[in-house]
Structure formats: structure tokens, C-alpha cells
Design a protein around this motif. Structure first.
Motif, short mmCIF file in Angstrom:
data_model
loop_
_atom_site.label_atom_id
_atom_site.label_comp_id
_atom_site.label_asym_id
_atom_site.label_seq_id
_atom_site.Cartn_x
_atom_site.Cartn_y
_atom_site.Cartn_z
N PRO A 4 35.33 28.71 41.88
CA PRO A 4 36.74 28.54 41.52
C PRO A 4 37.36 27.23 42.00
CG PRO A 4 36.37 30.70 42.48
CD PRO A 4 35.10 29.93 42.65
N ARG A 5 36.97 26.77 43.17
CA ARG A 5 37.54 25.52 43.71
C ARG A 5 37.17 24.33 42.83
NH1 ARG A 5 41.11 24.88 48.07
NH2 ARG A 5 40.83 22.85 48.97
N SER A 6 35.90 24.30 42.39
CA SER A 6 35.46 23.22 41.51
C SER A 6 36.17 23.31 40.16
CB SER A 6 33.95 23.28 41.29
OG SER A 6 33.28 23.00 42.49
N ALA A 7 36.35 24.53 39.66
CA ALA A 7 37.06 24.72 38.39
C ALA A 7 38.50 24.21 38.51
CB ALA A 7 37.04 26.18 37.98
N ALA A 8 39.15 24.48 39.64
CA ALA A 8 40.51 24.00 39.86
C ALA A 8 40.54 22.47 39.91
CB ALA A 8 41.09 24.60 41.14
N GLU A 9 39.55 21.87 40.55
CA GLU A 9 39.48 20.40 40.62
C GLU A 9 39.29 19.79 39.23
OE1 GLU A 9 40.14 18.28 43.04
OE2 GLU A 9 40.58 19.94 44.38
N ALA A 42 44.12 29.13 31.03
CA ALA A 42 42.70 29.51 30.98
C ALA A 42 42.12 29.59 32.39
CB ALA A 42 41.91 28.52 30.13
N LEU A 43 42.46 28.64 33.24
CA LEU A 43 41.98 28.66 34.62
C LEU A 43 42.49 29.90 35.35
CD1 LEU A 43 40.55 27.28 37.03
CD2 LEU A 43 42.74 26.20 37.53
N LEU A 44 43.79 30.16 35.24
CA LEU A 44 44.37 31.32 35.93
C LEU A 44 43.81 32.62 35.37
CD1 LEU A 44 48.06 30.11 36.17
CD2 LEU A 44 46.36 30.17 38.01
N GLY A 45 43.56 32.68 34.09
CA GLY A 45 42.99 33.88 33.47
C GLY A 45 41.58 34.16 33.95
N ALA A 46 40.89 33.12 34.37
CA ALA A 46 39.52 33.28 34.84
C ALA A 46 39.44 33.86 36.25
CB ALA A 46 38.79 31.94 34.78
N GLY A 48 40.49 36.67 37.27
CA GLY A 48 40.02 38.03 37.05
C GLY A 48 40.15 38.99 38.21
N ILE A 49 41.34 39.18 38.73
CA ILE A 49 41.54 40.15 39.80
C ILE A 49 41.58 41.54 39.20
CG2 ILE A 49 43.20 40.99 41.50
CD1 ILE A 49 43.76 38.21 42.23
N ASP A 50 40.77 42.41 39.72
CA ASP A 50 40.70 43.80 39.26
C ASP A 50 41.61 44.64 40.13
OD1 ASP A 50 40.02 46.31 38.36
OD2 ASP A 50 37.97 46.25 39.15
N ARG A 51 42.62 45.28 39.51
CA ARG A 51 43.58 46.09 40.28
C ARG A 51 42.91 47.26 40.99
NH1 ARG A 51 48.72 44.87 39.66
NH2 ARG A 51 49.57 46.91 40.14
N GLN A 52 41.74 47.67 40.53
CA GLN A 52 41.04 48.81 41.12
C GLN A 52 40.13 48.38 42.28
OE1 GLN A 52 42.08 51.72 40.02
NE2 GLN A 52 43.30 50.61 38.53
N SER A 53 39.99 47.10 42.46
CA SER A 53 39.09 46.59 43.49
C SER A 53 39.52 47.03 44.88
CB SER A 53 39.04 45.06 43.43
OG SER A 53 38.32 44.56 44.51
N SER A 54 38.54 47.45 45.68
CA SER A 54 38.86 47.84 47.06
C SER A 54 39.20 46.61 47.90
CB SER A 54 37.67 48.58 47.67
OG SER A 54 36.54 47.74 47.69
N SER A 63 42.55 33.95 45.81
CA SER A 63 43.17 33.37 44.61
C SER A 63 44.45 32.63 44.98
CB SER A 63 43.48 34.46 43.59
OG SER A 63 42.29 35.02 43.10
N ARG A 64 45.20 33.16 45.96
CA ARG A 64 46.40 32.48 46.42
C ARG A 64 46.07 31.09 46.95
NH1 ARG A 64 47.73 30.47 50.41
NH2 ARG A 64 46.96 31.50 52.14
N ALA A 65 44.99 31.00 47.68
CA ALA A 65 44.59 29.70 48.22
C ALA A 65 44.28 28.71 47.08
CB ALA A 65 43.38 29.86 49.13
N LEU A 66 43.64 29.21 46.04
CA LEU A 66 43.33 28.34 44.90
C LEU A 66 44.60 27.94 44.15
CD1 LEU A 66 40.08 29.99 43.59
CD2 LEU A 66 40.36 27.65 44.39
#
Length: 152
Positions: A4-9, A42-46, A48-54, A63-66
Motif C-alpha cells: 500500500p505504501r508504494s501504491a500511495a507513492e 481507486a487507491l482508497l477503494g483498494a 479493502g477494509i472488511d467490517r467483519q474483520s477481527s 489505513s489511517r497511516a496511509l
């Protein structure tokens, strides 16, 4: 997303390129702003935070850091003539890309944990953004309330 960091760059580099290639024609400038908006979304959509994730909180913090990194890197970008046209009353002084990022997070409920994690950031005027939208947007009003609760 593998890195994700490289994608943001890469996203920031593309946005800088769009800024440099902005033309004086209003139509071409609008097309560049549309490309910038699509690229950021497109970057933010990638994320992919799952609301059901533990591990929702951990993923939201990562994701906040990114997103905070993206906000910081795009602070100085000037897309000529670009104003946040996403709502009728844009935040005064909010950079165009910041408006795109915050609007996308606000409009996508699965990314609200990321937005909540951003409430204390200094990388963008989150409070001003939420104030502008709170009257007509329940999610914005709820997030603004959470921000005020955090501030005490």
C-alpha cells in the motif's frame, strides 16, 4: 493490496504529473481534475477494509497511516482552478485532493473506521470538512460528534 505504501507513492507521483500537465483550457483542466479524482478513489477503494474483520481496528489504523501520508504528500498540490466541487459548500482552503479523499471516506461506510482514526490528525482540516457537511449528511454529523467527544 500488496504494498500500500508504494501504491500511495505512485499515486502521489501521478498527481504531481497531472499538476504539471494542467493546461490553461478549462475543459482540459476539468479533465485533469477528473483523472486525479478517479486515481485517488481507486487507491482508497483498494484499501479493502472488511467490517467483519477481527483486526478491524488494526487495519483501520494501518489505513489511517496511509491516508495521513497521502494527505501530507498532497497538501501542496495545486490543480489550477480546482475547488472541491463535491458538495455545494466546500471547505474554505481545503485542497482539492483533500476534499476528494475525505469525501470518499465519508461516502463509503466500510471506510468510516479509517475516517474515525483520522479525527485527530493535523494533516487535513477534518473538522472544517465535517462542519460543512454535517447539516445535510448524517454520517458527517456523527463523525463530528465523535471528534468533539474525543476533544472533551
Amino acid at each position: 493490496m500488496a504494498d500500500p505504501r508504494s501504491a500511495a507513492e505512485v499515486c502521489v507521483e501521478k498527481l504531481q504529473h497531472l499538476q504539471q500537465s494542467m493546461c490553461s483550457s478549462a475543459q482540459e483542466a476539468e479533465a485533469s481534475r477528473d483523472r486525479a479524482r478517479l486515481l485517488v478513489q481507486a487507491l482508497l477503494g483498494a484499501f479493502g477494509i472488511d467490517r467483519q474483520s477481527s483486526a478491524l481496528t488494526d487495519r483501520a489504523q494501518a489505513s489511517r497511516a496511509l491516508v495521513e501520508h497521502l494527505l501530507t504528500k498532497t497538501q501542496s498540490l495545486q490543480l489550477t482552478g480546482a475547488r472541491s466541487e463535491l458538495r455545494e459548500s466546500p471547505s474554505a482552503g481545503l485542497p482539492f485532493i483533500h476534499g476528494v479523499i475525505l469525501e470518499y471516506l465519508l461516502d463509503n461506510r466500510k471506510l468510516h473506521p479509517v475516517f474515525e482514526a483520522l479525527l485527530g490528525t493535523n494533516a487535513a482540516d477534518v473538522e472544517g470538512f465535517l462542519k460543512d457537511r454535517s447539516e445535510g449528511n448524517r454520517s458527517a454529523a456523527e463523525l463530528l460528534w465523535k471528534l468533539y467527544l474525543q476533544q472533551g
